[in-house]
Structure formats: C-alpha cells, structure tokens
Design an enzyme around this catalytic site. Structure first.
Site, short mmCIF file in Angstrom:
data_model
loop_
_atom_site.label_atom_id
_atom_site.label_comp_id
_atom_site.label_asym_id
_atom_site.label_seq_id
_atom_site.Cartn_x
_atom_site.Cartn_y
_atom_site.Cartn_z
N GLU A 17 11.87 81.85 -45.40
CA GLU A 17 11.54 80.93 -46.51
C GLU A 17 12.73 80.83 -47.45
O GLU A 17 13.37 81.84 -47.76
CB GLU A 17 10.32 81.45 -47.30
N ALA A 51 6.43 71.49 -58.24
CA ALA A 51 5.96 70.16 -58.66
C ALA A 51 6.93 69.60 -59.70
O ALA A 51 7.48 70.33 -60.49
CB ALA A 51 4.57 70.29 -59.23
N LYS A 273 18.66 84.95 -49.95
CA LYS A 273 19.68 86.01 -49.83
C LYS A 273 20.00 86.26 -48.36
O LYS A 273 19.32 87.06 -47.69
CB LYS A 273 19.18 87.30 -50.48
C1 LIG Z 1 2.63 81.27 -47.98
C2 LIG Z 1 2.58 80.73 -49.38
C3 LIG Z 1 3.50 79.76 -49.78
C4 LIG Z 1 3.46 79.24 -51.08
N1 LIG Z 1 4.38 78.27 -51.44
C5 LIG Z 1 4.30 77.71 -52.67
C6 LIG Z 1 5.19 76.66 -53.06
O1 LIG Z 1 6.05 76.25 -52.30
N2 LIG Z 1 5.05 76.12 -54.29
C7 LIG Z 1 4.08 76.55 -55.17
O2 LIG Z 1 3.99 76.02 -56.28
N3 LIG Z 1 3.22 77.54 -54.84
C8 LIG Z 1 3.31 78.13 -53.61
N4 LIG Z 1 2.43 79.13 -53.26
C9 LIG Z 1 1.45 79.60 -54.24
C10 LIG Z 1 0.12 78.82 -54.12
O3 LIG Z 1 0.31 77.48 -54.53
C11 LIG Z 1 -0.88 79.53 -55.03
O4 LIG Z 1 -1.21 80.79 -54.48
C12 LIG Z 1 -2.12 78.75 -55.39
O5 LIG Z 1 -2.70 79.36 -56.54
C13 LIG Z 1 -3.17 78.71 -54.30
O6 LIG Z 1 -2.79 77.93 -53.27
P1 LIG Z 1 -3.74 77.73 -51.97
O7 LIG Z 1 -3.09 76.65 -51.21
O8 LIG Z 1 -4.05 79.01 -51.34
O9 LIG Z 1 -5.07 77.14 -52.71
P2 LIG Z 1 -6.55 76.87 -52.23
O10 LIG Z 1 -6.72 76.97 -50.79
O11 LIG Z 1 -6.96 75.60 -52.90
O12 LIG Z 1 -7.33 78.10 -52.90
C14 LIG Z 1 -7.15 78.42 -54.29
C15 LIG Z 1 -8.41 79.14 -54.80
O13 LIG Z 1 -9.47 78.19 -54.85
C16 LIG Z 1 -10.58 78.64 -54.10
N5 LIG Z 1 -11.21 77.47 -53.48
C17 LIG Z 1 -10.73 76.75 -52.45
N6 LIG Z 1 -11.58 75.72 -52.17
C18 LIG Z 1 -12.61 75.82 -53.04
C19 LIG Z 1 -13.78 75.06 -53.26
N7 LIG Z 1 -14.09 74.01 -52.51
N8 LIG Z 1 -14.61 75.44 -54.28
C20 LIG Z 1 -14.33 76.53 -55.07
N9 LIG Z 1 -13.21 77.28 -54.88
C21 LIG Z 1 -12.37 76.94 -53.89
C22 LIG Z 1 -9.98 79.60 -53.07
O14 LIG Z 1 -10.95 80.53 -52.59
C23 LIG Z 1 -8.89 80.27 -53.90
O15 LIG Z 1 -9.43 81.28 -54.72
C24 LIG Z 1 2.47 79.70 -51.99
C25 LIG Z 1 1.55 80.69 -51.59
C26 LIG Z 1 1.60 81.19 -50.30
C27 LIG Z 1 0.62 82.26 -49.89
#
Ligand SMILES: Cc1cc2nc3c(=O)[nH]c(=O)nc-3n(C[C@H](O)[C@H](O)[C@H](O)COP(=O)(O)OP(=O)(O)OC[C@H]3O[C@@H](n4cnc5c(N)ncnc54)[C@H](O)[C@@H]3O)c2cc1C
Length: 289
Positions: A17, A51, A273
């Site tokens: 990454e 964003a 890095k």
């Molecule tokens: C591998 C990886 C790469 C990442 N890369 C980036 C990046 O490039 N840029 C950045 O800004 N952030 C990044 N993040 C951080 C990520 O955006 C955050 O962790 C964010 O808070 C959650 O993203 P998610 O896609 O898991 O969200 P979601 O899948 O939407 O889940 C977020 C929360 O909402 C809950 N939820 C989901 N659907 C529902 C529903 N229908 N009703 C109620 N609750 C629900 C889930 O259980 C969870 O607690 C990354 C994280 C990971 C693990």
C-alpha cells in the site's frame, strides 16, 4: 489485470500500500518511492484515497503511473462518505479511462465535528458504494474488514452481519485492518466463514517503525497493542534505527505465521518506505516461491 485473477493464479501474493501526496509539490518524492517499491516486484500495489481535491486527484494519478509506467497492477482506494454520487461516477470514469480495473470500496472516516468539512449525505456506508461500482460495471471490487472490530464499536456480531451484506452486493475480496495478534485474526476468520463470508481475505500487515505514527493509527483503527509490541515500543521507541529493525522483524514473523497457517494474501502497509518493504521482502521472499 484484475486482482481476483491474480489471487486465483497464485497461492501466495505480496502486495504494497502507498499513499499519494497531499500537495503537488510532494508528487515527485512519492513517485520516487512508488518506483522503488514497484522494483521489488509486488503482485499489485494499492493507493489510498483522501477525500477532497488534490489528494483524490493524486490517487488516480499515482495508480495510473503504477499501471502504465511500472507495469504493475494497481488497486485504487475510493471513499464515499464525503462524496456525492456525481463525484463517484466521475472518479470511476477516470479510473476506467486510465486502465485501472481494481477498486477498494470504503466508507471513509467521519470528519471531526470541528473540521468544517461538508458531508453531502449521498452515502452512509461502504455497501452503497459497492452497489454503485458494481452498477458502473467491470471493476474487481475489494472492501475493508476489521478483525478487532471497527472503532464505531457496534459489536463484532453486528459488524459481521453488515460485512456479509457488503460482500453479498458483489465484493470480490476483503482487505483487513492491521493487527498484531494473529490469534485474534484466526478467531475472526472462523466467525466470518461461519457467517457464510467466503471471499478471499488479504491480510494487512503494518511494520511499526515509529511510536508517533503508531499512536496516530491506533486512534483511528481500533487495533490493540499487544504486550509484545508494547515491549518493543518501550525499549526501542526512542531509537529510530532499532525501532525500524524491530518493526521489520515483527512484521516478518507475523507473515511467516500467517502463511504457515494458510493465509497467503499479504498486503504490507509500506508508509511509502521502500527500505522497510525491501527488508521485509528479503526476510519472507523465500515463502513466495
Ligand atoms: C484496508 C483498509 C484500507 C483503508 N483505506 C482508506 C483510504 O484509502 N482512505 C480513507 O479515508 N480511509 C481508509 N480506510 C479507513 C476506512 O475508511 C475506515 O475504517 C472507515 O471508518 C470504515 O470504512 P469501511 O469501508 O469499513 O466502512 P463500512 O463497511 O461502511 O463500515 C463502517 C461501520 O458501519 C457499520 N455498518 C455498515 N453498514 C451498516 C448498516 N447498513 N447499518 C448500520 N451500520 C452499518 C459497520 O459495521 C462498521 O462499524 C481503510 C481501512 C482499511 C481497513
């Protein structure tokens, strides 16, 4: 190439990454790091997404360089919470035009209440972004999962239900948040498989090289610091060279344990890095066959 085809064709993959520059004057520095990382021959490289104007534009630009200049498969991260539907359609169009076939569909973190950043309310969860990418067509889609629970703390049971919904909308593979305790990950995988989530899981591994950056990442990830990691930080946290070596060894051991337990998709959070990624690759390269 699509990442699901890469995963299908190789039992063990090593990917990196990188993050794009926040400002254009940093572009060359990041481009050099990307070039050095791609010379280590990863199976693919992912580019994070911030964003807003400059950073999001640079995600597409760096991912395009990875594909076109370095001839390496790129995975572009995309977040939706701070985007309109129109923004997303336009970025997907740019990715497609530039030959990028893989997107990691993410929600993004909630902006701090005092940040003044607008939230358009077109999206609430990553699942809605997965829907839109699938409807756009012809992307291989990854999504995030959180072995120690997401910091929103809905409880693992509820999270796994939402993860299943997200996967069922058309996710091809999952990438984990980083963690230091492999046993917690193995227990989590048992629960995912029990819930009928059977897509490939790519494991995110973080080499810890500084106390400051770890503290920042712990605050937003929900990852817990194991006693073993705490000892490394207490003993060598003030000595950057020793901490970097300890971080490389810890990550390498974690990878050896993961691979020997049957988890072959290893994704290293390189923090841009190349020397750290290269040291890990030297340690674990023999596992790649
Ligand atoms: C591998 C990886 C790469 C990442 N890369 C980036 C990046 O490039 N840029 C950045 O800004 N952030 C990044 N993040 C951080 C990520 O955006 C955050 O962790 C964010 O808070 C959650 O993203 P998610 O896609 O898991 O969200 P979601 O899948 O939407 O889940 C977020 C929360 O909402 C809950 N939820 C989901 N659907 C529902 C529903 N229908 N009703 C109620 N609750 C629900 C889930 O259980 C969870 O607690 C990354 C994280 C990971 C693990």
């Amino acid at each position: 190439m699509k990442i699901n085809d890469i995963i299908r064709s190789k039992p063990i993959t090593l990917s990196f990454e990188v993050f794009p520059p926040k400002t254009d004057d940093r572009y060359d520095t990041v481009a050099q790091a990307v070039s050095a990382l791609s010379s280590l021959a990863p199976d693919y490289m992912s580019v994070t997404y911030g964003a807003g104007g400059g950073t999001s534009k640079n995600t597409v630009r760096i991912a395009t360089d990875i594909e076109k200049v370095h001839h390496t498969t790129a995975l572009a991260h995309l977040t939706c919470l701070s985007s309109t539907k129109q923004d997303i359609q336009s970025i997907l169009g740019e990715l497609k035009e530039n030959g990028i076939h893989n997107v990691l569909a993410l929600r993004g973190d909630q902006p701090k209440p005092d940040s003044g950043a607008p939230i358009p309310h077109d999206y609430r969860y990553a699942v809605e972004l997965v829907n839109d990418i699938r409807a756009f067509g012809d992307f291989c889609i990854g999504a995030a999962c959180h072995p120690e629970g997401h910091p929103d703390r809905n409880g693992l049971q509820e999270e796994i239900i939402h993860l299943r919904e997200k996967v069922d909308r058309g996710v091809d593979f999952l990438v984990t948040q980083f963690f230091f305790d492999n046993q917690k990950f193995y227990d989590y995988i048992d629960r995912l498989r029990g819930a009928g989530i059977n897509v490939p899981i790519i494991v995110g591994v973080m080499p810890v090289t500084s106390v400051q950056s770890l503290e920042r990442m712990i605050a937003i990830s929900g990852t817990s610091v194991t006693p073993r990691m705490q000892t490394l930080l207490s003993r060598w946290g003030d000595d950057p060279d020793s901490m970097a070596q300890a971080g490389v060894l810890h990550a390498s051991e974690q990878i050896l344990d993961l691979v020997s337990n049957g988890f072959g998709g290893i994704h290293i959070y390189t923090m841009n890095k190349p020397l750290i990624a290269s040291a890990i690759r030297n340690n674990v390269g023999f596992l790649l066959g």
